[in-house]
Each structure stands twice: as structure tokens, then as C-alpha cells.
Design an enzyme around this catalytic site. Structure first.
Site, mmCIF file in Angstrom:
data_model
loop_
_atom_site.group_PDB
_atom_site.id
_atom_site.type_symbol
_atom_site.label_atom_id
_atom_site.label_comp_id
_atom_site.label_asym_id
_atom_site.label_seq_id
_atom_site.Cartn_x
_atom_site.Cartn_y
_atom_site.Cartn_z
ATOM 1 N N CYS A 142 -1.746 -8.887 1.012
ATOM 2 C CA CYS A 142 -1.652 -10.206 1.616
ATOM 3 C C CYS A 142 -2.000 -10.020 3.087
ATOM 4 C CB CYS A 142 -0.241 -10.750 1.461
ATOM 5 S SG CYS A 142 -0.143 -12.522 1.676
ATOM 6 N N CYS A 185 -2.569 -13.635 -1.689
ATOM 7 C CA CYS A 185 -2.827 -14.788 -0.816
ATOM 8 C C CYS A 185 -4.324 -15.021 -0.737
ATOM 9 C CB CYS A 185 -2.202 -14.613 0.564
ATOM 10 S SG CYS A 185 -3.004 -13.462 1.668
ATOM 11 N N CYS A 198 -12.375 -6.107 2.109
ATOM 12 C CA CYS A 198 -11.389 -5.054 1.881
ATOM 13 C C CYS A 198 -12.007 -3.686 2.119
ATOM 14 C CB CYS A 198 -10.876 -5.105 0.440
ATOM 15 S SG CYS A 198 -9.875 -6.546 0.079
#
Length: 169
Positions: free
Chosen positions: A12, A87, A95
Site C-alpha cells: 500500500c 490500495c 513497483c
């Protein structure tokens, strides 16, 4: 017969509520079959008190801390089998490259930290997020992962994220 243990990283943005709650739930309910971690792209540096309270209520006794996902992209980090964003912001962010090509999924959960209102309204928002995550963790635990190949596992774990929150009791 030895059952494989799976390492799951919940992500998140702030790593202060949803990802921390998912970590606690899976570690307690997974009973050693899973080892869950949590992290954030921009960690807040603190765990929300209500999230910590809910984690303790399920029997989670490990120290909870808000940390960066960079900790899990290091060479000496645990090998991650699944990366699950909880989220919408983290799902859309770039990422790190996770070694080993883990399964990825998105289990979007409304942010209880953003809830308006008094203490009771905030607690209801946290409880609602908790129940949604609990339902999804239960579905993950029910999967026969030892019998599924990588693509089937990814499909099933992603489908869990489509599960509605209407299963509150």
C-alpha cells in the site's frame, strides 16, 4: 508430506493500515503455511492505532512497523511468492522488479484512514476494511495452491480481489 510455505507481500502507499492488517491476518490465519509481510511505496513511518488494535485482536503479536517496499527488493530479502496491492495508488505505481517473478494481484480496499467523522465513524471504516481483507484472506487460504500451476494461481489470487465486501456478518 511437507506443505510448501508461501511468502506474501502486501503493498500500500503508506503501509500504515490496510497492508499491515492484511499482513497480520494472513500470518495468524495462515498458521505457518504463509508468511506475510507488508510495505509501502511511500511509508508513513507509523502504524495506525486502530489497525494495530485489530491486529492484536486476532492474536498477532509481532511488532508492526511501517516500512518501504525497497526492503523487499534487496538480494538478502525473503523470496516473495505473491505481491498483492491493497490500495489503488500502489496498484498504479511503478513497483520494483521482484526476483523470481512472483504472482501479482490487486485487492483494492477502501482506505479507512481517509474516513471522515468522529471516532466511531473511523472505527467503522477500519472494521469494514478489516472484514473485506479477512474475507479475501480466507479465500486465499481455501485455494489448493499445491495443485495449481503458476498461471492458475495468479488467476485465482487476482479473482479474490474482485470479491465484494458484502459478506460482512
Amino acid at each position: 508430506m511437507r506443505t510448501q510455505s508461501y511468502n506474501v507481500l502486501f503493498l500500500c502507499t503508506g503501509n500504515s493500515a490496510r497492508s499491515v492488517m492484511a499482513e497480520a491476518l494472513l500470518n495468524v490465519l495462515g498458521k505457518g503455511r504463509f508468511r506475510a509481510y507488508s510495505a509501502g511505496s511511500f511509508p508513513s513511518g507509523q502504524v495506525q492505532p486502530i489497525a494495530a488494535e485489530l491486529a492484536r485482536s486476532v492474536g498477532y503479536t509481532e511488532p508492526l512497523r511501517s516500512k518501504s517496499w525497497d526492503e523487499f527488493a534487496q538480494a538478502d530479502s525473503p523470496s516473495i511468492d505473491m505481491v498483492i496491492t491493497v490500495c489503488d495508488n500502489a496498484a498504479g505505481e511503478m513497483c520494483p522488479i521482484w526476483p523470481g517473478h512472483p504472482i501479482t494481484a490487486h485487492w483494492g480496499t477502501p482506505d479507512p484512514v481517509a474516513a471522515d467523522g468522529d471516532e466511531e465513524a473511523r472505527r467503522r471504516a477500519f472494521h469494514s476494511a478489516w472484514l473485506m481483507l479477512r474475507r479475501r484472506v480466507d479465500l486465499l487460504l481455501a485455494l489448493p495452491l499445491e495443485k495449481l500451476d503458476h498461471l492458475a494461481t495468479q488467476r485465482e489470487v487476482r479473482a479474490i480481489g474482485q470479491t465484494a465486501a458484502n459478506h460482512e456478518k
